[in-house]
Design a protein around this motif. Structure first.
Motif, mmCIF file in Angstrom:
data_model
loop_
_atom_site.group_PDB
_atom_site.id
_atom_site.type_symbol
_atom_site.label_atom_id
_atom_site.label_comp_id
_atom_site.label_asym_id
_atom_site.label_seq_id
_atom_site.Cartn_x
_atom_site.Cartn_y
_atom_site.Cartn_z
ATOM 1 N N MET A 93 -41.678 -3.638 33.685
ATOM 2 C CA MET A 93 -40.389 -4.274 33.945
ATOM 3 C C MET A 93 -39.616 -3.398 34.925
ATOM 4 N N THR A 94 -39.262 -3.960 36.074
ATOM 5 C CA THR A 94 -38.534 -3.227 37.101
ATOM 6 C C THR A 94 -37.093 -3.710 37.150
ATOM 7 N N ILE A 95 -36.142 -2.769 37.147
ATOM 8 C CA ILE A 95 -34.722 -3.103 37.100
ATOM 9 C C ILE A 95 -34.000 -2.369 38.218
ATOM 10 N N ARG A 96 -33.262 -3.100 39.018
ATOM 11 C CA ARG A 96 -32.464 -2.483 40.081
ATOM 12 C C ARG A 96 -31.120 -2.092 39.485
ATOM 13 N N SER A 97 -30.929 -0.797 39.311
ATOM 14 C CA SER A 97 -29.713 -0.293 38.698
ATOM 15 C C SER A 97 -28.696 0.105 39.764
ATOM 16 N N THR A 98 -27.641 0.790 39.358
ATOM 17 C CA THR A 98 -26.563 1.148 40.272
ATOM 18 C C THR A 98 -26.975 2.184 41.301
ATOM 19 N N ASP A 99 -27.911 3.075 40.932
ATOM 20 C CA ASP A 99 -28.264 4.162 41.831
ATOM 21 C C ASP A 99 -29.759 4.345 42.055
ATOM 22 N N ALA A 100 -30.579 3.496 41.481
ATOM 23 C CA ALA A 100 -32.028 3.626 41.648
ATOM 24 C C ALA A 100 -32.723 2.404 41.060
ATOM 25 N N VAL A 140 -37.983 -7.905 22.516
ATOM 26 C CA VAL A 140 -37.647 -6.481 22.464
ATOM 27 C C VAL A 140 -37.728 -5.905 23.874
ATOM 28 N N VAL A 141 -36.736 -5.108 24.228
ATOM 29 C CA VAL A 141 -36.716 -4.433 25.525
ATOM 30 C C VAL A 141 -36.561 -2.940 25.290
ATOM 31 N N ALA A 142 -37.463 -2.146 25.857
ATOM 32 C CA ALA A 142 -37.401 -0.690 25.735
ATOM 33 C C ALA A 142 -37.266 -0.093 27.133
ATOM 34 N N LEU A 143 -36.135 0.527 27.404
ATOM 35 C CA LEU A 143 -35.855 1.101 28.711
ATOM 36 C C LEU A 143 -36.295 2.561 28.778
#
Length: 349
Positions: A1-8, A59-62
């Motif tokens: 799972m790829t997530i575009r966050s605020t800084d990366a 379920v989501v595990a970051l």
């Protein structure tokens, strides 16, 4: 799972139960890993995926932004208590992940919960203390905090100015009296210092709870419940007399106690004349799930049952992109990939 966050661009894993179709709105549980671990290792430890398969939720595990001490492991850049090089904006990351999950899956925004183990629970505590109200309830295993530690007149306690939740939140917390990593009575590393009782007491104040709560001990496990808090919030805790920092597991004795309980129509009914009045056999993920979805009755402990949607309204973004909201359902022609997204790192601490 790829997530575009605020800084990366960040990552994580998710589990979608086989019952998921993308039509019915389902709950979501975020599972935060401890230090020197990773999302896959945390799911192996917590078994949240097994509960999710049985109960029908996602379920989501970051993955935390700090590099762990072991290869393939990570830790969380917890605000105010972590100063390691390479730490990223974890608060922004969690918010970005929440937004992405709401867009990609058919979820009920009123039934998004979170669970944290060790450093992951410290991260979750900081997130809620920061005034973020995304989670309807939260669970903590060896990790409950109520603000960073401060020392006043020689005594360590929670920083009352550093924890301001947006609303009363229901909390279930677990602690082991023999935990040497995050000591039950306090002390330990600079980020810890005040003990479990101080953290629970502060949360009773933050949630506006009245009375002394209800406490009972069975076979070395003490269960406490404050159920007279503002906005229907509740605070429950399990303290294990022989518990360490390891994830709690049912013992043979607890299984015998549970087998003696009376079961009827899918619930375990508890009377004041019969012991036990709480089930010490359920592992933390199952206990937390029951707590998350429990109604306002305090004398009935629900057992496994399929999660049911609640009526209400929500914005269209709570369904996958291209879907239309229909009460508690989502309507979309989009193909749903019902697989477990995973990454390396099995056997992490």
């Amino acid at each position: 799972m790829t997530i575009r966050s605020t800084d990366a661009v960040r990552s994580g894993v998710y589990f979608v139960p086989s019952s998921y179709t993308g039509a019915q709105k389902v709950p979501v549980v975020f599972d935060f890993h401890g230090s020197n671990s990773n999302p896959t290792g945390q799911l192996i430890r917590s078994s949240w995926d097994k509960v999710a398969e049985r109960e029908g939720f996602i379920v989501v595990a970051l993955q935390g932004s700090l590099t762990g001490k072991l290869s393939g492991t990570h830790a969380w850049n917890v605000p105010y208590v972590t100063t390691q090089t390479g730490g990223l904006d974890e608060i922004g990351f969690i918010k970005s992940a929440l937004g992405q999950v709401k867009q990609e899956f058919c979820v009920d925004p009123s039934r998004i919960y979170a669970s944290g183990y060790s450093g992951g629970g410290r991260m979750l505590s900081a997130y809620i203390c920061g005034g973020n109200d995304d989670f309807a309830a939260a669970g903590f295993v060896h990790s409950l905090r109520a603000g960073r530690p401060v020392q006043i007149e020689g005594t360590w306690g929670p920083d009352t100015e550093g924890c301001k939740p947006a609303k009363p939140v229901s909390i279930m917390a677990f602690a082991g009296e023999k935990d040497t990593a995050n000591p039950y009575t306090g002390g330990g590393k600079p980020y810890w210092q005040y003990g479990f009782k101080a953290a629970v007491k502060r949360w009773t104040e933050l949630d506006g709870c009245t009375g002394n709560g209800k406490t009972e001990t069975i076979g070395g496990i003490t269960y406490s419940l404050h159920d007279t808090c503002k906005a229907g919030a509740r605070i429950a805790s399990y303290v294990f007399a022989n518990g360490t920092h390891d994830w709690p597991r049912p013992s043979a004795t607890e299984k015998v106690i549970a087998a003696a309980a009376e079961t009827e129509a899918g619930v375990v009914k508890v009377s004041s004349a019969r012991k036990p009045s709480f089930d010490p056999n359920i592992d933390p993920a199952s206990r937390m799930w029951e707590f998350f979805r429990k109604a306002d009755s305090t004398d009935v402990i629900a057992t496994a049952a399929p999660a049911k949607g609640k009526s209400g309204t929500a914005v269209a973004s709570d369904c996958p992109a291209g879907a239309e909201l229909q009460g508690t359902t989502c309507s979309s022609s989009r193909t749903v990939d019902m697989r477990h997204s995973a990454q390396g790192g099995r056997g992490a601490l």
